[in-house]
Design a protein around this motif. Sequence first.
Motif, PDB file in Angstrom:
ATOM      1  N   VAL A 265       0.821  -1.215   0.000  1.00  0.00           N
ATOM      2  CA  VAL A 265       0.000   0.000   0.000  1.00  0.00           C
ATOM      3  C   VAL A 265       0.858   1.268   0.000  1.00  0.00           C
ATOM      4  O   VAL A 265       0.603   2.208  -0.754  1.00  0.00           O
ATOM      5  N   ALA A 266       1.890   1.319   0.846  1.00  0.00           N
ATOM      6  CA  ALA A 266       2.737   2.510   0.928  1.00  0.00           C
ATOM      7  C   ALA A 266       3.850   2.502  -0.102  1.00  0.00           C
ATOM      8  O   ALA A 266       4.480   3.529  -0.338  1.00  0.00           O
ATOM      9  N   GLY A 267       4.111   1.342  -0.710  1.00  0.00           N
ATOM     10  CA  GLY A 267       5.156   1.234  -1.708  1.00  0.00           C
ATOM     11  C   GLY A 267       6.474   0.783  -1.099  1.00  0.00           C
ATOM     12  O   GLY A 267       6.693   0.906   0.107  1.00  0.00           O
ATOM     13  N   PRO A 268       7.388   0.254  -1.917  1.00  0.00           N
ATOM     14  CA  PRO A 268       8.682  -0.209  -1.407  1.00  0.00           C
ATOM     15  C   PRO A 268       9.479   0.889  -0.702  1.00  0.00           C
ATOM     16  O   PRO A 268      10.291   0.585   0.172  1.00  0.00           O
ATOM     17  N   GLU A 269       9.236   2.150  -1.068  1.00  0.00           N
ATOM     18  CA  GLU A 269       9.956   3.259  -0.431  1.00  0.00           C
ATOM     19  C   GLU A 269       9.218   3.805   0.785  1.00  0.00           C
ATOM     20  O   GLU A 269       9.672   4.777   1.394  1.00  0.00           O
ATOM     21  N   GLY A 270       8.108   3.171   1.159  1.00  0.00           N
ATOM     22  CA  GLY A 270       7.317   3.665   2.275  1.00  0.00           C
ATOM     23  C   GLY A 270       7.274   2.731   3.462  1.00  0.00           C
ATOM     24  O   GLY A 270       6.485   2.948   4.383  1.00  0.00           O
ATOM     25  N   VAL A 271       8.117   1.686   3.478  1.00  0.00           N
ATOM     26  CA  VAL A 271       8.088   0.715   4.561  1.00  0.00           C
ATOM     27  C   VAL A 271       9.456   0.624   5.217  1.00  0.00           C
ATOM     28  O   VAL A 271      10.490   0.640   4.554  1.00  0.00           O
ATOM     29  N   GLY A 272       9.458   0.561   6.559  1.00  0.00           N
ATOM     30  CA  GLY A 272      10.687   0.438   7.326  1.00  0.00           C
ATOM     31  C   GLY A 272      10.457  -0.413   8.557  1.00  0.00           C
ATOM     32  O   GLY A 272       9.427  -1.084   8.696  1.00  0.00           O
ATOM     33  N   LEU A 273      11.414  -0.377   9.475  1.00  0.00           N
ATOM     34  CA  LEU A 273      11.391  -1.210  10.669  1.00  0.00           C
ATOM     35  C   LEU A 273      11.492  -0.341  11.910  1.00  0.00           C
ATOM     36  O   LEU A 273      12.378   0.518  12.010  1.00  0.00           O
ATOM     37  N   GLY A 274      10.570  -0.543  12.855  1.00  0.00           N
ATOM     38  CA  GLY A 274      10.581   0.190  14.113  1.00  0.00           C
ATOM     39  C   GLY A 274      10.116  -0.730  15.220  1.00  0.00           C
ATOM     40  O   GLY A 274       9.011  -0.607  15.749  1.00  0.00           O
ATOM     41  N   ALA A 275      10.980  -1.659  15.601  1.00  0.00           N
ATOM     42  CA  ALA A 275      10.571  -2.794  16.426  1.00  0.00           C
ATOM     43  C   ALA A 275      10.038  -2.415  17.801  1.00  0.00           C
ATOM     44  O   ALA A 275       9.204  -3.104  18.368  1.00  0.00           O
ATOM     45  N   ALA A 276      10.530  -1.319  18.366  1.00  0.00           N
ATOM     46  CA  ALA A 276      10.179  -0.917  19.745  1.00  0.00           C
ATOM     47  C   ALA A 276      10.732  -1.900  20.774  1.00  0.00           C
ATOM     48  O   ALA A 276      10.081  -2.201  21.765  1.00  0.00           O
ATOM     49  N   PHE A 277      11.958  -2.395  20.526  1.00  0.00           N
ATOM     50  CA  PHE A 277      12.668  -3.135  21.558  1.00  0.00           C
ATOM     51  C   PHE A 277      13.085  -2.164  22.662  1.00  0.00           C
ATOM     52  O   PHE A 277      12.838  -0.968  22.580  1.00  0.00           O
ATOM     53  N   GLY A 278      13.740  -2.706  23.688  1.00  0.00           N
ATOM     54  CA  GLY A 278      14.269  -1.872  24.755  1.00  0.00           C
ATOM     55  C   GLY A 278      13.556  -2.022  26.079  1.00  0.00           C
ATOM     56  O   GLY A 278      13.904  -1.368  27.055  1.00  0.00           O
ATOM     57  N   THR A 279      12.569  -2.899  26.120  1.00  0.00           N
ATOM     58  CA  THR A 279      11.758  -3.042  27.325  1.00  0.00           C
ATOM     59  C   THR A 279      12.279  -4.166  28.218  1.00  0.00           C
ATOM     60  O   THR A 279      13.204  -4.891  27.872  1.00  0.00           O
ATOM     61  N   GLU A 280      11.637  -4.313  29.357  1.00  0.00           N
ATOM     62  CA  GLU A 280      11.857  -5.496  30.185  1.00  0.00           C
ATOM     63  C   GLU A 280      11.382  -6.688  29.361  1.00  0.00           C
ATOM     64  O   GLU A 280      10.579  -6.550  28.456  1.00  0.00           O
ATOM     65  N   PRO A 281      11.868  -7.893  29.660  1.00  0.00           N
ATOM     66  CA  PRO A 281      11.716  -8.966  28.710  1.00  0.00           C
ATOM     67  C   PRO A 281      10.323  -9.425  28.386  1.00  0.00           C
ATOM     68  O   PRO A 281       9.373  -9.077  29.012  1.00  0.00           O
ATOM     69  N   PRO A 282      10.509 -10.275  27.325  1.00  0.00           N
ATOM     70  CA  PRO A 282       9.475 -10.766  26.460  1.00  0.00           C
ATOM     71  C   PRO A 282       8.077 -10.900  27.042  1.00  0.00           C
ATOM     72  O   PRO A 282       7.785 -10.363  28.059  1.00  0.00           O
ATOM     73  N   GLY A 283       7.299 -11.624  26.324  1.00  0.00           N
ATOM     74  CA  GLY A 283       5.918 -11.781  26.702  1.00  0.00           C
ATOM     75  C   GLY A 283       5.057 -11.145  25.650  1.00  0.00           C
ATOM     76  O   GLY A 283       3.963 -11.614  25.369  1.00  0.00           O
TER      77      GLY A 283
END
Length: 360
Positions: free
Chosen positions: A285-303
Amino acid sequence: MADLQDEPPSVGIGAPDLQAPAGPETTASALERAAALLSVHPVADGCNTLVWTLRQSPYHDIETPDAGVDTDIPRLRAGGVGAQFWSLLVPPGARPPEDGAAGDRVVCDTLEQIDAALTLVRRYPESLRLALSADDMADARNRGRIASFLGPVPGRALTGSLGALRAFHALGVRALAPAGAPWAQEALTAFGHEVVQEANRLAILLDLAGCEPAVARQLAGASKAPVIISNTAAAALNPHPHNVCDEVLALLRETNGLAMVTFDTARTGDSLHAVADHLDHVRAVAGPEGVGLGAAFGTEPPGHRPTGLTDPSGYPRLIAELLDRGWPESDLALLTWGNAQRVIRDAEFTARRRPSPAGV
Protein backbone atom coordinates in the motif's frame (compact mmCIF):
# COMPACT_ATOMS: atom_id res chain seq x y z
CA MET A 1 22.74 11.00 -6.93
CA ALA A 2 23.70 9.69 -3.52
CA ASP A 3 26.63 11.29 -1.75
CA LEU A 4 29.82 9.27 -1.64
CA GLN A 5 29.30 8.92 2.09
CA ASP A 6 26.10 7.00 1.34
CA GLU A 7 28.02 4.26 -0.43
CA PRO A 8 28.07 1.15 1.77
CA PRO A 9 31.35 -0.17 3.13
CA SER A 10 32.65 -3.52 2.02
CA VAL A 11 32.28 -4.79 5.58
CA GLY A 12 29.23 -4.01 7.73
CA ILE A 13 28.94 -3.22 11.41
CA GLY A 14 28.82 -6.82 12.48
CA ALA A 15 27.79 -10.05 10.84
CA PRO A 16 24.42 -11.37 12.00
CA ASP A 17 24.47 -14.65 13.87
CA LEU A 18 24.25 -17.34 11.23
CA GLN A 19 23.93 -19.99 13.90
CA ALA A 20 20.46 -18.70 14.82
CA PRO A 21 18.01 -21.57 14.42
CA ALA A 22 16.18 -21.46 11.13
CA GLY A 23 12.45 -22.10 11.12
CA PRO A 24 10.99 -24.88 9.01
CA GLU A 25 10.40 -22.46 6.12
CA THR A 26 13.65 -20.52 6.46
CA THR A 27 16.59 -22.10 4.67
CA ALA A 28 20.24 -21.77 5.67
CA SER A 29 20.93 -20.17 2.28
CA ALA A 30 18.30 -17.52 2.95
CA LEU A 31 19.99 -16.73 6.30
CA GLU A 32 23.33 -16.46 4.52
CA ARG A 33 21.84 -14.09 1.95
CA ALA A 34 20.23 -12.08 4.75
CA ALA A 35 23.60 -11.82 6.53
CA ALA A 36 25.31 -10.66 3.36
CA LEU A 37 22.64 -8.02 2.75
CA LEU A 38 22.73 -6.73 6.33
CA SER A 39 26.51 -6.44 6.24
CA VAL A 40 26.08 -3.82 3.50
CA HIS A 41 22.61 -2.43 4.29
CA PRO A 42 22.23 -2.70 8.07
CA VAL A 43 18.97 -2.11 9.90
CA ALA A 44 17.97 1.46 10.70
CA ASP A 45 15.46 0.85 13.50
CA GLY A 46 12.97 3.64 14.10
CA CYS A 47 12.09 2.90 17.74
CA ASN A 48 13.87 1.53 20.81
CA THR A 49 12.72 2.37 24.36
CA LEU A 50 15.93 1.34 26.13
CA VAL A 51 16.55 4.88 27.44
CA TRP A 52 13.56 4.69 29.78
CA THR A 53 14.51 1.18 30.88
CA LEU A 54 18.06 2.29 31.71
CA ARG A 55 16.72 5.19 33.76
CA GLN A 56 15.23 2.57 36.05
CA SER A 57 18.57 0.66 36.14
CA PRO A 58 21.24 3.34 35.57
CA TYR A 59 24.19 1.01 36.22
CA HIS A 60 23.12 -1.66 33.74
CA ASP A 61 25.92 -2.53 31.29
CA ILE A 62 24.58 -3.02 27.76
CA GLU A 63 27.86 -4.51 26.58
CA THR A 64 26.92 -7.62 28.53
CA PRO A 65 23.85 -9.67 27.50
CA ASP A 66 21.20 -9.80 30.22
CA ALA A 67 18.00 -11.79 30.07
CA GLY A 68 16.28 -8.99 31.97
CA VAL A 69 16.51 -6.52 29.06
CA ASP A 70 15.96 -7.31 25.39
CA THR A 71 18.51 -4.84 23.97
CA ASP A 72 22.29 -4.79 24.31
CA ILE A 73 25.22 -4.13 22.03
CA PRO A 74 26.00 -7.81 21.28
CA ARG A 75 22.42 -8.45 20.16
CA LEU A 76 22.24 -5.20 18.17
CA ARG A 77 25.38 -6.25 16.32
CA ALA A 78 24.18 -9.83 15.88
CA GLY A 79 21.02 -8.46 14.31
CA GLY A 80 22.87 -6.16 11.92
CA VAL A 81 21.55 -2.92 13.42
CA GLY A 82 23.47 0.06 12.04
CA ALA A 83 21.27 2.96 13.12
CA GLN A 84 18.85 3.40 15.99
CA PHE A 85 16.33 6.05 17.00
CA TRP A 86 16.31 6.05 20.81
CA SER A 87 12.78 6.98 21.87
CA LEU A 88 12.59 9.79 24.44
CA LEU A 89 8.93 9.18 25.24
CA VAL A 90 7.91 8.21 28.76
CA PRO A 91 5.60 5.16 28.89
CA PRO A 92 1.96 6.08 29.64
CA GLY A 93 1.27 6.04 33.36
CA ALA A 94 4.96 5.72 34.28
CA ARG A 95 5.00 9.15 35.94
CA PRO A 96 1.61 10.38 37.19
CA PRO A 97 1.38 14.17 37.36
CA GLU A 98 2.04 15.65 40.79
CA ASP A 99 -0.12 18.47 42.15
CA GLY A 100 -1.54 19.16 38.72
CA ALA A 101 1.87 20.08 37.30
CA ALA A 102 1.55 17.81 34.26
CA GLY A 103 3.23 20.32 31.92
CA ASP A 104 6.25 20.76 34.17
CA ARG A 105 6.52 17.00 34.66
CA VAL A 106 6.57 16.20 30.93
CA VAL A 107 9.26 18.82 30.30
CA CYS A 108 11.42 17.51 33.16
CA ASP A 109 10.93 13.91 32.04
CA THR A 110 11.87 14.81 28.48
CA LEU A 111 15.04 16.60 29.59
CA GLU A 112 15.96 13.64 31.78
CA GLN A 113 15.36 11.27 28.85
CA ILE A 114 17.64 13.38 26.64
CA ASP A 115 20.32 13.41 29.32
CA ALA A 116 20.08 9.64 29.74
CA ALA A 117 20.32 9.08 25.97
CA LEU A 118 23.39 11.30 25.66
CA THR A 119 24.95 9.52 28.63
CA LEU A 120 24.28 6.18 26.94
CA VAL A 121 26.05 7.25 23.75
CA ARG A 122 29.01 8.74 25.61
CA ARG A 123 29.39 5.60 27.73
CA TYR A 124 29.90 3.30 24.73
CA PRO A 125 31.97 5.31 22.21
CA GLU A 126 33.35 2.18 20.51
CA SER A 127 29.85 1.00 19.62
CA LEU A 128 27.51 4.03 19.54
CA ARG A 129 27.90 7.37 17.79
CA LEU A 130 25.56 10.35 18.13
CA ALA A 131 23.97 11.14 14.77
CA LEU A 132 22.48 14.51 13.87
CA SER A 133 22.19 14.07 10.10
CA ALA A 134 22.07 11.59 7.25
CA ASP A 135 25.80 12.14 6.72
CA ASP A 136 26.41 11.22 10.38
CA MET A 137 24.34 8.09 9.83
CA ALA A 138 26.52 6.98 6.91
CA ASP A 139 29.73 8.00 8.68
CA ALA A 140 28.85 5.98 11.79
CA ARG A 141 28.18 2.91 9.68
CA ASN A 142 31.44 3.33 7.80
CA ARG A 143 33.31 3.53 11.11
CA GLY A 144 31.67 0.43 12.52
CA ARG A 145 29.45 2.32 14.98
CA ILE A 146 25.70 2.27 15.49
CA ALA A 147 24.35 5.69 14.51
CA SER A 148 22.29 6.96 17.44
CA PHE A 149 19.50 9.45 16.77
CA LEU A 150 17.60 11.10 19.61
CA GLY A 151 13.84 11.13 19.37
CA PRO A 152 11.06 11.42 19.28
CA VAL A 153 10.28 13.78 22.12
CA PRO A 154 6.59 14.22 23.00
CA GLY A 155 4.77 17.14 21.42
CA ARG A 156 3.29 17.90 24.84
CA ALA A 157 6.77 18.90 26.02
CA LEU A 158 6.68 22.05 23.87
CA THR A 159 4.11 23.61 26.26
CA GLY A 160 3.13 26.16 23.63
CA SER A 161 6.68 27.29 22.88
CA LEU A 162 8.57 27.08 19.60
CA GLY A 163 11.63 28.04 21.63
CA ALA A 164 11.33 24.70 23.41
CA LEU A 165 11.44 22.93 20.04
CA ARG A 166 14.57 24.86 19.08
CA ALA A 167 16.14 24.01 22.45
CA PHE A 168 15.43 20.31 21.97
CA HIS A 169 17.01 20.52 18.51
CA ALA A 170 20.11 22.15 20.00
CA LEU A 171 20.38 19.20 22.41
CA GLY A 172 20.41 16.78 19.47
CA VAL A 173 16.74 15.78 19.11
CA ARG A 174 15.76 14.92 15.55
CA ALA A 175 12.15 13.66 15.87
CA LEU A 176 8.94 14.97 17.45
CA ALA A 177 5.79 12.96 18.27
CA PRO A 178 2.65 15.17 18.09
CA ALA A 179 0.30 12.48 19.49
CA GLY A 180 -1.29 13.67 22.73
CA ALA A 181 -0.23 17.30 22.32
CA PRO A 182 -3.04 19.85 22.77
CA TRP A 183 -2.15 21.33 19.37
CA ALA A 184 -2.64 18.00 17.53
CA GLN A 185 -5.67 16.27 19.02
CA GLU A 186 -8.95 16.47 17.13
CA ALA A 187 -7.42 18.86 14.60
CA LEU A 188 -4.18 20.72 13.99
CA THR A 189 -4.39 24.14 15.66
CA ALA A 190 -2.78 27.38 14.47
CA PHE A 191 0.11 26.72 16.85
CA GLY A 192 0.29 23.18 15.48
CA HIS A 193 0.85 24.58 11.99
CA GLU A 194 3.65 26.74 13.40
CA VAL A 195 5.21 23.66 14.99
CA VAL A 196 5.15 21.83 11.66
CA GLN A 197 6.79 24.78 9.89
CA GLU A 198 9.49 25.09 12.57
CA ALA A 199 10.13 21.34 12.59
CA ASN A 200 10.59 21.52 8.82
CA ARG A 201 13.03 24.42 9.23
CA LEU A 202 15.06 22.48 11.80
CA ALA A 203 14.98 19.14 9.91
CA ILE A 204 13.14 17.52 12.82
CA LEU A 205 11.08 14.56 11.63
CA LEU A 206 7.40 14.48 12.57
CA ASP A 207 6.57 11.05 13.98
CA LEU A 208 2.83 10.39 13.63
CA ALA A 209 2.78 7.23 15.78
CA GLY A 210 -0.38 7.25 17.87
CA CYS A 211 -2.05 10.11 15.97
CA GLU A 212 -5.69 9.84 14.97
CA PRO A 213 -6.04 9.30 11.20
CA ALA A 214 -7.62 12.73 10.63
CA VAL A 215 -4.77 14.47 12.46
CA ALA A 216 -2.18 12.30 10.71
CA ARG A 217 -3.61 13.41 7.38
CA GLN A 218 -3.43 17.06 8.44
CA LEU A 219 0.15 16.75 9.67
CA ALA A 220 1.31 14.94 6.54
CA GLY A 221 -0.44 17.53 4.38
CA ALA A 222 1.01 20.50 6.27
CA SER A 223 4.58 19.22 6.32
CA LYS A 224 6.88 20.02 3.43
CA ALA A 225 9.19 17.20 4.55
CA PRO A 226 8.32 13.49 4.69
CA VAL A 227 6.70 12.28 7.90
CA ILE A 228 7.29 8.95 9.62
CA ILE A 229 5.34 6.56 11.80
CA SER A 230 8.08 5.07 13.94
CA ASN A 231 6.29 1.97 15.25
CA THR A 232 3.07 0.73 13.75
CA ALA A 233 1.45 -2.13 11.84
CA ALA A 234 -1.34 -2.56 9.30
CA ALA A 235 -4.83 -1.91 10.63
CA ALA A 236 -6.20 -3.87 7.66
CA LEU A 237 -4.65 -7.02 9.20
CA ASN A 238 -5.21 -6.12 12.85
CA PRO A 239 -7.56 -3.26 13.88
CA HIS A 240 -5.42 -2.24 16.87
CA PRO A 241 -6.02 1.46 17.69
CA HIS A 242 -2.34 2.32 17.13
CA ASN A 243 -2.06 0.52 13.79
CA VAL A 244 -2.19 2.57 10.62
CA CYS A 245 -5.09 2.43 8.17
CA ASP A 246 -4.66 1.99 4.42
CA GLU A 247 -5.79 5.56 3.78
CA VAL A 248 -2.85 6.92 5.77
CA LEU A 249 -0.47 4.39 4.20
CA ALA A 250 -1.57 5.59 0.76
CA LEU A 251 -0.97 9.18 1.89
CA LEU A 252 2.55 8.23 3.00
CA ARG A 253 3.13 6.87 -0.49
CA GLU A 254 1.99 10.17 -2.01
CA THR A 255 4.12 12.29 0.35
CA ASN A 256 7.24 10.08 0.41
CA GLY A 257 6.68 9.23 4.08
CA LEU A 258 7.65 6.09 5.95
CA ALA A 259 5.74 3.56 8.09
CA MET A 260 8.06 1.50 10.32
CA VAL A 261 6.59 -1.83 11.39
CA THR A 262 6.72 -2.80 15.07
CA PHE A 263 7.33 -6.21 16.67
CA ASP A 264 4.46 -6.33 19.17
CA THR A 265 2.18 -9.34 19.40
CA ALA A 266 -0.85 -7.19 20.26
CA ARG A 267 -0.41 -5.28 17.02
CA THR A 268 1.08 -7.79 14.60
CA GLY A 269 0.40 -11.30 15.88
CA ASP A 270 2.60 -13.72 17.76
CA SER A 271 5.01 -14.97 15.09
CA LEU A 272 7.74 -13.78 12.76
CA HIS A 273 5.48 -14.81 9.88
CA ALA A 274 2.74 -12.47 11.15
CA VAL A 275 5.21 -9.57 11.22
CA ALA A 276 6.23 -10.43 7.66
CA ASP A 277 2.54 -10.32 6.67
CA HIS A 278 2.33 -6.75 7.98
CA LEU A 279 5.50 -5.80 6.10
CA ASP A 280 4.01 -7.29 2.93
CA HIS A 281 0.85 -5.25 3.37
CA VAL A 282 2.57 -1.96 4.18
CA ARG A 283 4.89 -2.42 1.19
CA ALA A 284 1.92 -3.11 -1.07
CA VAL A 285 0.00 0.00 0.00
CA ALA A 286 2.74 2.51 0.93
CA GLY A 287 5.16 1.23 -1.71
CA PRO A 288 8.68 -0.21 -1.41
CA GLU A 289 9.96 3.26 -0.43
CA GLY A 290 7.32 3.66 2.28
CA VAL A 291 8.09 0.71 4.56
CA GLY A 292 10.69 0.44 7.33
CA LEU A 293 11.39 -1.21 10.67
CA GLY A 294 10.58 0.19 14.11
CA ALA A 295 10.57 -2.79 16.43
CA ALA A 296 10.18 -0.92 19.75
CA PHE A 297 12.67 -3.14 21.56
CA GLY A 298 14.27 -1.87 24.76
CA THR A 299 11.76 -3.04 27.33
CA GLU A 300 11.86 -5.50 30.18
CA PRO A 301 11.72 -8.97 28.71
CA PRO A 302 9.47 -10.77 26.46
CA GLY A 303 5.92 -11.78 26.70
CA HIS A 304 4.76 -9.41 23.99
CA ARG A 305 7.29 -10.21 21.26
CA PRO A 306 6.59 -12.50 18.29
CA THR A 307 8.33 -15.87 18.26
CA GLY A 308 11.67 -15.48 16.49
CA LEU A 309 11.78 -11.72 17.07
CA THR A 310 12.20 -11.45 20.83
CA ASP A 311 15.27 -9.19 20.57
CA PRO A 312 17.30 -7.39 17.84
CA SER A 313 19.33 -10.49 16.99
CA GLY A 314 16.23 -11.80 15.19
CA TYR A 315 16.50 -9.37 12.28
CA PRO A 316 18.42 -11.81 10.01
CA ARG A 317 15.63 -14.38 10.38
CA LEU A 318 13.04 -11.77 9.37
CA ILE A 319 15.06 -10.74 6.31
CA ALA A 320 15.48 -14.42 5.40
CA GLU A 321 11.70 -14.87 5.61
CA LEU A 322 11.16 -11.91 3.28
CA LEU A 323 13.72 -13.31 0.84
CA ASP A 324 11.80 -16.59 0.86
CA ARG A 325 8.64 -14.60 0.09
CA GLY A 326 10.27 -13.17 -3.02
CA TRP A 327 11.24 -9.69 -1.89
CA PRO A 328 13.98 -8.44 -4.22
CA GLU A 329 17.22 -7.47 -2.50
CA SER A 330 16.78 -3.90 -3.76
CA ASP A 331 13.52 -3.59 -1.80
CA LEU A 332 15.12 -5.16 1.29
CA ALA A 333 17.97 -2.64 1.10
CA LEU A 334 15.33 0.11 1.17
CA LEU A 335 13.49 -1.56 4.06
CA THR A 336 16.55 -1.92 6.26
CA TRP A 337 18.55 1.22 5.56
CA GLY A 338 17.69 3.18 2.44
CA ASN A 339 14.23 4.46 3.33
CA ALA A 340 15.26 5.73 6.77
CA GLN A 341 18.29 7.53 5.40
CA ARG A 342 16.22 9.00 2.59
CA VAL A 343 13.58 10.57 4.86
CA ILE A 344 16.31 12.07 7.07
CA ARG A 345 18.10 13.50 4.05
CA ASP A 346 14.85 14.78 2.52
CA ALA A 347 14.07 16.57 5.80
CA GLU A 348 17.50 18.21 5.60
CA PHE A 349 16.89 19.32 2.00
CA THR A 350 13.56 20.83 3.09
CA ALA A 351 15.25 22.65 5.99
CA ARG A 352 17.75 24.30 3.64
CA ARG A 353 14.85 25.83 1.74
CA ARG A 354 13.14 27.23 4.86
CA PRO A 355 14.21 30.73 5.92
CA SER A 356 14.93 31.38 9.60
CA PRO A 357 12.36 33.59 11.37
CA ALA A 358 13.48 37.02 12.49
CA GLY A 359 15.47 36.95 15.68
CA VAL A 360 16.41 33.25 15.46
